[in-house]
Motif scaffolding. Structure first.
Motif, PDB file in Angstrom:
ATOM      1  N   PRO A  41       0.996  -0.980   0.508  1.00 56.47           N
ATOM      2  CA  PRO A  41      -0.209   0.069  -0.147  1.00 56.47           C
ATOM      3  C   PRO A  41       0.800   0.876  -0.100  1.00 56.47           C
ATOM      4  O   PRO A  41       0.504   2.035  -0.243  1.00 56.47           O
ATOM      5  CB  PRO A  41      -0.744  -0.359   1.502  1.00 56.47           C
ATOM      6  N   ASP A  42       2.163   1.132   0.578  1.00 63.26           N
ATOM      7  CA  ASP A  42       2.858   1.843   0.488  1.00 63.26           C
ATOM      8  C   ASP A  42       3.683   2.228  -0.450  1.00 63.26           C
ATOM      9  O   ASP A  42       4.624   3.940  -0.223  1.00 63.26           O
ATOM     10  CB  ASP A  42       3.645   2.370   1.424  1.00 63.26           C
ATOM     11  N   THR A  43       3.797   1.559  -1.960  1.00 64.67           N
ATOM     12  CA  THR A  43       4.994   1.804  -2.976  1.00 64.67           C
ATOM     13  C   THR A  43       4.141   2.682  -3.109  1.00 64.67           C
ATOM     14  O   THR A  43       3.032   3.810  -3.563  1.00 64.67           O
ATOM     15  CB  THR A  43       4.554   0.087  -3.434  1.00 64.67           C
ATOM     16  N   GLN A  44       5.175   4.033  -3.436  1.00 61.11           N
ATOM     17  CA  GLN A  44       4.835   5.484  -4.229  1.00 61.11           C
ATOM     18  C   GLN A  44       5.473   4.685  -5.559  1.00 61.11           C
ATOM     19  O   GLN A  44       6.705   4.756  -6.331  1.00 61.11           O
ATOM     20  CB  GLN A  44       6.300   6.766  -3.735  1.00 61.11           C
ATOM     21  N   VAL A  45       4.678   5.816  -7.092  1.00 59.34           N
ATOM     22  CA  VAL A  45       4.519   5.030  -8.316  1.00 59.34           C
ATOM     23  C   VAL A  45       3.988   6.664  -9.235  1.00 59.34           C
ATOM     24  O   VAL A  45       4.013   7.445  -8.601  1.00 59.34           O
ATOM     25  CB  VAL A  45       3.468   4.237  -8.375  1.00 59.34           C
ATOM     26  N   THR A  46       5.034   6.304  -9.918  1.00 57.40           N
ATOM     27  CA  THR A  46       4.966   7.186 -11.054  1.00 57.40           C
ATOM     28  C   THR A  46       4.027   7.371 -12.701  1.00 57.40           C
ATOM     29  O   THR A  46       4.638   5.653 -13.173  1.00 57.40           O
ATOM     30  CB  THR A  46       5.804   8.218 -11.579  1.00 57.40           C
ATOM     31  N   PHE A  47       2.562   7.429 -12.843  1.00 58.91           N
ATOM     32  CA  PHE A  47       2.256   6.580 -14.115  1.00 58.91           C
ATOM     33  C   PHE A  47       2.522   8.196 -15.099  1.00 58.91           C
ATOM     34  O   PHE A  47       2.089   9.056 -14.390  1.00 58.91           O
ATOM     35  CB  PHE A  47       0.578   6.387 -13.984  1.00 58.91           C
ATOM     36  N   SER A  48       2.400   7.803 -16.149  1.00 55.90           N
ATOM     37  CA  SER A  48       2.851   8.396 -17.958  1.00 55.90           C
ATOM     38  C   SER A  48       1.538   7.611 -18.838  1.00 55.90           C
ATOM     39  O   SER A  48       2.142   6.999 -19.016  1.00 55.90           O
ATOM     40  CB  SER A  48       4.230   8.865 -17.480  1.00 55.90           C
ATOM     41  N   LEU A  49       1.387   9.294 -19.135  1.00 59.30           N
ATOM     42  CA  LEU A  49       1.055   9.376 -20.988  1.00 59.30           C
ATOM     43  C   LEU A  49       2.009   8.767 -21.961  1.00 59.30           C
ATOM     44  O   LEU A  49       2.836   9.243 -21.913  1.00 59.30           O
ATOM     45  CB  LEU A  49       0.085  10.240 -21.039  1.00 59.30           C
ATOM     46  N   ILE A  50       1.515   7.763 -22.848  1.00 61.87           N
ATOM     47  CA  ILE A  50       2.626   7.574 -23.689  1.00 61.87           C
ATOM     48  C   ILE A  50       2.089   7.252 -24.873  1.00 61.87           C
ATOM     49  O   ILE A  50       1.494   6.029 -24.968  1.00 61.87           O
ATOM     50  CB  ILE A  50       3.937   6.354 -23.650  1.00 61.87           C
ATOM     51  N   GLU A  60      -2.481  19.358 -30.316  1.00 57.67           N
ATOM     52  CA  GLU A  60      -2.411  20.082 -31.445  1.00 57.67           C
ATOM     53  C   GLU A  60      -3.845  19.811 -31.556  1.00 57.67           C
ATOM     54  O   GLU A  60      -4.994  21.225 -32.093  1.00 57.67           O
ATOM     55  CB  GLU A  60      -1.879  19.955 -32.543  1.00 57.67           C
ATOM     56  N   LEU A  61      -4.617  19.130 -31.220  1.00 58.51           N
ATOM     57  CA  LEU A  61      -5.950  18.566 -31.457  1.00 58.51           C
ATOM     58  C   LEU A  61      -7.154  19.184 -30.209  1.00 58.51           C
ATOM     59  O   LEU A  61      -8.122  19.330 -30.505  1.00 58.51           O
ATOM     60  CB  LEU A  61      -6.000  16.418 -31.994  1.00 58.51           C
ATOM     61  N   ILE A  62      -6.493  18.535 -29.278  1.00 63.08           N
ATOM     62  CA  ILE A  62      -7.597  18.599 -28.029  1.00 63.08           C
ATOM     63  C   ILE A  62      -7.060  19.921 -27.539  1.00 63.08           C
ATOM     64  O   ILE A  62      -5.887  20.634 -26.973  1.00 63.08           O
ATOM     65  CB  ILE A  62      -6.957  17.675 -26.782  1.00 63.08           C
ATOM     66  N   ASP A  63      -8.087  20.823 -26.821  1.00 59.30           N
ATOM     67  CA  ASP A  63      -7.868  21.709 -26.561  1.00 59.30           C
ATOM     68  C   ASP A  63      -7.599  21.223 -24.656  1.00 59.30           C
ATOM     69  O   ASP A  63      -8.118  20.304 -24.555  1.00 59.30           O
ATOM     70  CB  ASP A  63      -9.327  22.621 -26.648  1.00 59.30           C
ATOM     71  N   GLU A  64      -6.351  22.449 -24.106  1.00 58.23           N
ATOM     72  CA  GLU A  64      -6.176  21.590 -22.768  1.00 58.23           C
ATOM     73  C   GLU A  64      -7.033  22.291 -21.487  1.00 58.23           C
ATOM     74  O   GLU A  64      -7.223  21.257 -21.050  1.00 58.23           O
ATOM     75  CB  GLU A  64      -4.355  22.925 -22.851  1.00 58.23           C
ATOM     76  N   LEU A 117      -0.059  18.504 -16.035  1.00 58.77           N
ATOM     77  CA  LEU A 117      -0.332  18.004 -17.203  1.00 58.77           C
ATOM     78  C   LEU A 117       0.787  19.801 -18.040  1.00 58.77           C
ATOM     79  O   LEU A 117       0.405  20.436 -17.178  1.00 58.77           O
ATOM     80  CB  LEU A 117      -1.676  18.509 -17.691  1.00 58.77           C
ATOM     81  N   GLU A 118       1.304  19.313 -19.056  1.00 61.44           N
ATOM     82  CA  GLU A 118       2.510  19.585 -19.920  1.00 61.44           C
ATOM     83  C   GLU A 118       1.928  19.539 -21.250  1.00 61.44           C
ATOM     84  O   GLU A 118       2.071  18.568 -21.727  1.00 61.44           O
ATOM     85  CB  GLU A 118       3.568  19.907 -19.199  1.00 61.44           C
ATOM     86  N   TYR A 124       0.997  15.901 -25.038  1.00 59.45           N
ATOM     87  CA  TYR A 124       0.607  16.471 -23.528  1.00 59.45           C
ATOM     88  C   TYR A 124       1.717  15.273 -22.699  1.00 59.45           C
ATOM     89  O   TYR A 124       1.785  13.945 -23.172  1.00 59.45           O
ATOM     90  CB  TYR A 124      -0.755  15.813 -23.351  1.00 59.45           C
ATOM     91  N   GLU A 125       2.129  16.040 -21.812  1.00 60.90           N
ATOM     92  CA  GLU A 125       2.813  15.148 -21.241  1.00 60.90           C
ATOM     93  C   GLU A 125       1.809  15.317 -19.298  1.00 60.90           C
ATOM     94  O   GLU A 125       1.337  16.372 -18.909  1.00 60.90           O
ATOM     95  CB  GLU A 125       4.242  15.420 -20.820  1.00 60.90           C
ATOM     96  N   LEU A 126       1.264  14.102 -19.562  1.00 60.65           N
ATOM     97  CA  LEU A 126       0.568  13.745 -18.094  1.00 60.65           C
ATOM     98  C   LEU A 126       1.209  13.046 -17.132  1.00 60.65           C
ATOM     99  O   LEU A 126       0.808  11.272 -17.658  1.00 60.65           O
ATOM    100  CB  LEU A 126      -0.609  13.411 -18.484  1.00 60.65           C
ATOM    101  N   THR A 127       0.647  13.059 -16.467  1.00 64.54           N
ATOM    102  CA  THR A 127       1.715  12.338 -14.995  1.00 64.54           C
ATOM    103  C   THR A 127       0.522  12.817 -13.900  1.00 64.54           C
ATOM    104  O   THR A 127       0.168  13.261 -13.234  1.00 64.54           O
ATOM    105  CB  THR A 127       2.813  12.466 -15.009  1.00 64.54           C
TER     106      THR A 127
END
Length: 430
Positions: A41-50, A60-64, A117-118, A124-127
């Motif tokens: 339960p205490d494991t710290q993770v990062t998920f990222s959009l690829i 360029e397609l999707i409005d932020e 989000l950047e 988009y870099e979404l983490t």
């Protein structure tokens, strides 16, 4: 039945939010979440959009602003009383109270954690960062939002009649697939299409079409909300995320080599029957089976999710025979990039030799190929993966090197530890 074209024409997202429930997700995420909450339960993770399909420039397609609005809406969601009752009281895989009271108490209080989000180079870099049980539940809704917003961006300038014709053609396309598939004797097929669906309404329509068109051959859906609403079986077991994170936490090469089996040992303690399905390809199927402990051969079956599916199934059959198991009693679930032609081919080759089932994903719920100008609605390869655990990078090798992910030096190390040699590179369409 919902008039999808009219709903799209109206463009009222507050009527049709892309993700409308915390259980608008795949069943395996909830099963894994309960296991993770109990074991790590205490494991710290990062998920990222690829985005593997680089020529589709999502930023360029999707409005932020629209993207943020949808993501913020997801953060406002909590489990409803009816959803909680369904999870607490329903029978899943023949077992009542699949989800423990402790897990349900935690889940009922959950709000998804913040996102980052950047924009960078047209993408988009979404983490998402935080405790593993919370962050992991972002994966499916994040993918659903990006996929549907891309579709809405393409559809927004179409007229009402154009939309009606588009969806009529898409419906016809799917129904023609159903007509071919329902000729297969003893077919078993489930909807696995949540993560790259065209839209929620379209996935729901596809599920209704399969329910009517395939009858008992359609065994259920991975989408928990649709399973609840349509009184269907919720289908799913486990995914690459578990061995990827367990492996990242390994202290040395010896622990790393054991990690994929440690995952399944924990799973073995919690589940039986058709939930004991091996996913062997995270670090190469050949090496996984070669070094697998004997008790795993007694599990119910294997899911084939990368590489050549026929070769993977033949390898599983050889492995069972070598371990004294009868392949005809075992279950093989095919789930990688399926369409009706591949389903028919694999069913014809393996039906009778093993118990065969299919998890039909993107080409079920998002096959709009050839239906829009410039093929602008064709599905593409978008994933959201755990990229680090407790500050260490995760790695996936797969049976297809084009699906590999992780730092180059770590990929090299993992190949050495797991004995992965030359692999055939296959095109990753979805």
């Amino acid at each position: 039945m919902v008039d999808i074209a009219t709903r799209v024409w109206n463009h009222k997202w507050k009527i049709d939010p892309i993700v409308r429930s915390l259980i608008d997700t795949d069943f395996y995420k909830l099963l894994m979440c309960q296991s993770i909450l109990r074991n790590k339960p205490d494991t710290q993770v990062t998920f990222s959009l690829i985005n593997r399909t680089k020529d589709i420039r999502l930023a360029e397609l999707i409005d932020e602003g629209e993207l943020r609005e949808q993501l913020d809406h997801i953060r406002s969601l909590s489990l409803s009383r009816g959803e909680s009752t369904w999870m607490r009281g329903n029978t899943f895989y023949g077992k009542r109270s699949m989800f423990s009271p402790e897990f349900m108490d935690w889940f009922e209080d959950l709000r998804l954690p913040p996102y980052h989000l950047e924009k960078r180079d047209g993408q988009y870099e979404l983490t998402f960062e935080g405790a593993w049980p919370e962050v992991m539940l972002w994966e499916i809704p994040a993918l659903a939002v990006l996929m549907e917003l891309r579709g809405r961006a393409v559809l927004k300038d179409m007229g009402r009649f154009e939309l009606q014709v588009l969806y009529a053609r898409a419906m016809t396309k799917l129904w023609e697939k159903v007509e071919r598939l329902r000729t297969l004797p003893d077919l078993k097929l489930a909807d696995f299409g949540t993560r790259r669906r065209h839209s929620f309404l379209w996935q729901d329509w596809c599920v209704q079409a399969l329910t009517e068109g395939l009858g008992q051959a359609f065994v259920g859906t991975s989408n928990c909300l649709i399973a609840k609403n349509r009184d269907l079986e919720a289908i799913g077991t486990n995914a690459h995320e578990l061995p990827m994170v367990y492996s990242a936490l390994a202290g040395d090469d010896a622990e790393l080599a054991r990690a994929p089996y440690d995952v399944l040992a924990d799973w073995h303690e919690e589940h039986d029957g058709n939930l004991r399905i091996i996913l062997p390809d995270t670090y190469g199927t050949e090496g996984f089976l070669k070094n697998a402990p004997d008790w795993l051969a007694g599990w119910t079956g294997i899911r084939i999710d990368s590489g050549d599916p026929a070769e993977g199934a033949e390898a599983a059959i050889r492995w069972w025979k070598a371990r004294g198991e009868e392949p005809a009693t075992k279950l093989i679930i095919f789930s990688d990039g399926l369409d009706e032609e591949k389903i028919i081919e694999l069913h014809s080759r393996f039906a009778g030799r093993v118990r065969v089932s299919f998890g039909w994903g993107t080409m079920l719920t998002n096959d709009f190929r050839g239906l829009a100008a410039g093929d602008a609605l064709a599905p593409f390869s978008l994933v959201c993966k755990a990229v680090s655990a407790n500050g260490r990078p995760t790695v996936k090798l797969s049976d297809n090197p084009n699906k590999a992910m992780g730092p180059v030096d770590e990929i090299t190390r993992y190949k050495r530890v797991f004995g992965v040699g030359e692999q055939e590179a296959l095109e990753v369409v979805v």
